[in-house]
Write a protein that holds these residues in place. Structure first.
Motif, mmCIF file in Angstrom:
data_model
loop_
_atom_site.group_PDB
_atom_site.id
_atom_site.type_symbol
_atom_site.label_atom_id
_atom_site.label_comp_id
_atom_site.label_asym_id
_atom_site.label_seq_id
_atom_site.Cartn_x
_atom_site.Cartn_y
_atom_site.Cartn_z
ATOM 1 N N ASP A 1 -1.934 -1.542 2.707
ATOM 2 C CA ASP A 1 -1.990 -1.205 1.237
ATOM 3 C C ASP A 1 -3.370 -1.366 0.873
ATOM 4 O O ASP A 1 -4.196 -2.408 1.063
ATOM 5 C CB ASP A 1 -1.092 -2.030 0.299
ATOM 6 C CG ASP A 1 -0.941 -1.524 -0.810
ATOM 7 O OD1 ASP A 1 -1.161 -0.019 -0.923
ATOM 8 O OD2 ASP A 1 -0.187 -2.034 -1.660
ATOM 9 N N PRO B 1 -7.428 0.597 -0.155
ATOM 10 C CA PRO B 1 -8.342 1.830 0.389
ATOM 11 C C PRO B 1 -8.937 2.041 1.683
ATOM 12 O O PRO B 1 -9.391 0.950 2.314
ATOM 13 C CB PRO B 1 -9.284 1.810 -0.783
ATOM 14 C CG PRO B 1 -9.615 0.360 -1.039
ATOM 15 C CD PRO B 1 -8.098 -0.145 -0.821
ATOM 16 N N GLN C 1 -10.922 6.871 -3.872
ATOM 17 C CA GLN C 1 -10.365 6.022 -2.758
ATOM 18 C C GLN C 1 -9.559 6.948 -1.781
ATOM 19 O O GLN C 1 -8.777 7.792 -2.323
ATOM 20 C CB GLN C 1 -9.563 4.903 -3.287
ATOM 21 C CG GLN C 1 -10.437 3.904 -3.892
ATOM 22 C CD GLN C 1 -9.342 2.586 -4.401
ATOM 23 O OE1 GLN C 1 -8.310 2.765 -4.066
ATOM 24 N NE2 GLN C 1 -10.112 1.627 -4.942
ATOM 25 N N PRO D 1 -6.322 6.268 0.522
ATOM 26 C CA PRO D 1 -5.681 5.123 0.854
ATOM 27 C C PRO D 1 -5.309 4.943 2.453
ATOM 28 O O PRO D 1 -5.352 6.009 3.038
ATOM 29 C CB PRO D 1 -4.436 5.337 0.323
ATOM 30 C CG PRO D 1 -4.399 6.766 -0.442
ATOM 31 C CD PRO D 1 -5.581 7.128 -0.403
ATOM 32 N N TYR E 1 -2.849 3.935 3.785
ATOM 33 C CA TYR E 1 -1.607 4.607 4.377
ATOM 34 C C TYR E 1 -1.364 6.041 4.799
ATOM 35 O O TYR E 1 -0.832 6.480 5.773
ATOM 36 C CB TYR E 1 -0.382 4.083 3.424
ATOM 37 C CG TYR E 1 0.991 4.089 3.904
ATOM 38 C CD1 TYR E 1 1.456 3.091 4.752
ATOM 39 C CD2 TYR E 1 1.672 5.071 3.724
ATOM 40 C CE1 TYR E 1 2.432 2.990 5.347
ATOM 41 C CE2 TYR E 1 3.019 4.932 4.221
ATOM 42 C CZ TYR E 1 3.447 4.080 5.181
ATOM 43 O OH TYR E 1 4.740 3.960 5.774
ATOM 44 N N SER F 1 -0.707 13.527 -4.978
ATOM 45 C CA SER F 1 -2.033 13.045 -4.933
ATOM 46 C C SER F 1 -2.982 14.457 -5.205
ATOM 47 O O SER F 1 -3.948 14.097 -5.809
ATOM 48 C CB SER F 1 -2.340 12.714 -3.490
ATOM 49 O OG SER F 1 -1.788 13.523 -2.582
ATOM 50 N N ASP G 1 -2.748 4.654 -5.422
ATOM 51 C CA ASP G 1 -3.238 4.734 -4.321
ATOM 52 C C ASP G 1 -4.805 5.442 -4.183
ATOM 53 O O ASP G 1 -5.589 5.126 -3.249
ATOM 54 C CB ASP G 1 -2.405 5.802 -3.324
ATOM 55 C CG ASP G 1 -1.145 5.077 -2.921
ATOM 56 O OD1 ASP G 1 -0.972 3.773 -3.228
ATOM 57 O OD2 ASP G 1 -0.135 5.831 -2.507
#
Lengths: 296, 428
Positions: free
Chosen positions: A126, A128, A136, A138, A140, B228, B260
């Protein structure tokens, strides 16, 4: 410019998730001719199993165990369900998997309830991964892409470089000959069906915490993975890969563009319809899909 | 021959199986001691079932409390009867037929303005053709403003603030925040989402013309998995706040994708406060998600606190929160109207209900006579880390055990959010 870069990455990672989902479906179809309506349900099972396992012993064991359990379940389904139904032809198989999808959904309701469960991205993934001019990316998502690519490579290697892969390929086109050579073709079928289910399960482990793990998740991805498989060409793994990336990027970029269309609609507004439009057009122009070999 | 005989037998058996419950249900409802039944027409299967089940569990609890107090009309009980409509307008009309067949005279529904619109029309038609057999529609959550404006009906009462009222309250507070310069609108592409964006544009132009609307997206309802790309767009637009009417997964996935990508904005929402959304968003949403609603569990001087706690004790597993205070209010007001009318006849109850003032848990409310819209105080609140996780002291009760707890930003009195209406009410 960085906007384009971010959107490209978004498109590719979404496309790769689609590929994880559709690869199992297309494999099963290519070998067994079964269009598995319960495929998206295996995806959901993967997510729920991963949730259950990761709440007990952590995410990393879940990443391995959940797909294995889903795969084992898939094999049982093939051995005790599909194989019997197979005698009655493809329509019966289709109906069987259709019913199975409902069964799995209702069972999920009974076991885990109707609301979303708290299945989270593990803390070590979890955060960036890197920054692109203030945006950012991520970790993931990077992990998701890594797993998908690893999956693609290992399926390809398994199918072309291993003995069992060769038997599978042979059983695809000449099942009688392969059986005459002493190979247990029904067992190959069982393995492939279980393998396809395990791939969907793996996608569930990855997708379940990236998005939301809830009983409607199977129904939500069902249509789009069928589109991917049809566009790529039924039964073609390479086709599924190309179609996944194509659909992922197409949708992402359509969302980014506020070009006006007709009736006051914007391109971004119709973005989610585009994959279906692509499928319909492709079926008219090239019914076997991008890389498919079967007609119709 | 055997085949036809068997078929005939099967047909006879299935017909009689159908007929038996119909006979059983057909009887009764005539006795004045029988319970007064309210049909609950909402999704109880499929993707939105969790939403429907939450309401059903709460309404059952609410009616239990009313019945424990002695019911209505000196001892008659109230009872809720569930009907599954799968959030489909067509299916809702089928269910309404069943409701009519069972001689149930009160219906309640909330999820989906498309469903509510279909029900209002069907109820109007039925009541016109069947005088003496009228049905009354109590709406607890369908917020399309049209239902209390040009589509208003004598047989429809709305107990939730409509979309325009919520936006009025939301923008009143947003306008006070001088840090807000650029706003992005993202909504679901159907009548409700359209109503939200239209009201947001109008209200902001009126209250803060200096605020720039840097984006305005509509996406299909419950179809988008990956938000996203939308988040990248919001980021590129330079927005500092986002207004959205999204609900269900469309809400949680959007905020999650924003988190995220490191998107640093404030979310002004209608429905981030329950039904799985806090669980999905997680603690990272703390401090950035604002919600407009009639109640949350941490309001100051909470007169419903005991009730809320009692509900939680017996709530079904997975849905611990007391979400619909307006549901309690609606059923309490219905009971009061039945007592005031001295009968459970929907027409008499409707006349008793319109214009009714009622002392609710959050203050006095009024069922406005001109359009049957309830005027009630609203709260704007922010989700923060709960007190148990190191958040502020007043963030006592978290939502769904998620570690996110609501705290009040402001209370908006009923007269602030009240809107003029174009309703020309036709009374029987």
């Amino acid at each position: 410019m960085e906007f384009v870069l971010v959107q490209t990455l978004n498109g590719i990672s979404y496309g790769l998730l689609l590929f994880m989902l559709s690869s199992g479906l297309t494999l099963v179809f290519s070998l067994m001719g079964v269009l598995n309506f319960a495929h998206a349900s295996f995806y959901m099972m993967g997510a729920y199993f991963a949730y259950q396992i990761s709440s007990k012993i952590g995410f990393w064991p879940a990443l391995v165990l959940a797909p294995l359990f889903v795969g084992a379940f898939g094999m049982l389904v093939e051995r005790f369900g599909l194989r019997r139904v197979h005698r009655h032809g493809h329509v019966a198989e289709l109906l069987f998997t259709f019913g199975l999808a409902y069964l799995i959904e209702e069972a999920t309701h009974l076991i885990w309830g109707r609301s979303a469960v708290e299945y989270r991205v593990p803390p070590e993934l979890d955060g960036p991964l890197f920054q692109i001019v203030g945006s950012q990316y991520p970790i993931y998502r990077g992990f998701m892409m890594l797993v998908a690519v690893a999956m693609l490579v290992s399926i390809w290697l398994a199918l072309t470089r291993t003995r069992i892969g060769l038997v599978i390929q042979a059983a695809l086109s000449h099942p009688q000959t392969v059986e005459a050579l002493g190979h247990n073709v029904p067992r190959v079928f069982m393995l492939v069906f279980g393998g396809g289910a395990a791939l969907a399960g793996l996608a569930g482990v990855i997708g379940g915490n990236a998005f939301v793990t809830e009983p409607g998740m199977a129904a939500a991805v069902g249509p789009i993975i069928f589109v991917t498989v049809v566009v790529g060409g039924m039964g073609s793994l390479a086709g599924a890969f190309i179609a996944s990336l194509l659909i992922g990027c197409m949708q992402t970029f359509a969302i980014s563009l506020d070009w006006p269309l007709f009736f006051g609609l914007k391109l971004s507004q119709v973005a989610p319809v585009l994959p279906y439009l692509l499928m319909v057009l492709l079926l008219i122009v090239r019914p076997k899909g991008l890389m498919g070999t079967r007609e119709g | 021959m055997t085949v036809t005989r068997r078929t005939a037998l099967a047909a006879a058996v299935s017909l009689s199986l159908c007929a038996v419950p119909a006979l059983v249900l057909g009887q009764g409802a005539k006795d004045s001691k029988d319970p007064i039944r309210i049909a609950y027409i909402d999704p109880l299967s499929g993707g939105m079932a969790n939403v429907g089940e939450q309401g059903l569990a709460e309404f059952r609890f609410d009616l239990d409390q009313i019945n424990k107090r002695g019911g209505v009309l000196g001892g008659r009980k109230l009872e809720i009867v569930p009907f599954d409509n799968k959030v489909s307008p067509q299916e809702s009309l089928n269910q309404l037929k069943r409701v009519i067949d069972q001689d149930i005279r009160f219906i309640t529904q909330g999820n989906g303005s498309s469903v509510a619109g279909a029900l209002i029309e069907a109820v109007n038609r039925h009541n016109e053709r069947n005088p003496g057999k009228e049905i009354l529609f109590l709406n607890y959550a369908a917020v399309d403003p049209a239902f209390t404006n040009d589509k208003c009906s004598f047989w429809h009462f709305r107990f939730d603030a409509n979309s325009d009222m919520k936006m009025e309250a939301l923008t009143t507070l947003l306008a006070k925040d001088k840090k807000v310069k650029k706003v992005y609108l993202i909504n679901q592409d159907y009548s409700f989402g359209h109503a939200v964006r239209k009201a947001a544009r109008e209200d902001l132009a009126r209250k803060r013309p200096d605020i720039e609307i840097v984006g305005d997206d509509l996406h299909p309802l419950a179809q988008v998995k990956d938000f996203s790309p939308y988040v990248a767009k919001i980021k590129a637009s330079g927005a500092d706040s986002v207004i959205t009417g999204n609900w269900g997964n469309d809400m949680s996935l959007l905020v999650k994708a924003g988190r995220d990508a490191g998107l640093n904005v404030d979310w002004y929402t209608y429905y981030a406060g329950g039904l799985g959304t806090p669980t999905a968003m997680g603690e990272a949403a703390a401090g950035h998600v604002k919600i407009i609603a009639e109640y949350h569990s941490n309001v100051a001087n909470n007169k419903a606190a005991k009730y809320d706690a009692e509900y939680r004790k017996q709530a079904p597993k997975g849905n611990p929160d007391f979400y619909y205070l307006r549901g309690k209010l609606m059923l309490d007001m219905l009971a009061a109207a039945i007592n005031k009318a001295g009968s459970a006849d929907p027409k008499a109850v409707a006349y008793a209900l319109e214009g009714m003032k009622y002392e609710g848990d959050m203050g006095e409310v009024e069922m406005r006579k001109t359009d049957h819209q309830l005027i009630q105080p609203l709260y704007l609140f922010t989700l923060v880390k709960s007190a148990a996780k190191g958040g502020p002291k007043e963030a006592k009760i978290d939502m769904e055990g998620s570690g996110l707890a609501p705290i009040t930003d402001a209370r908006i009195e009923g007269y602030v959010s009240a809107q003029p209406t174009s309703c020309q009410m036709k009374r029987p």
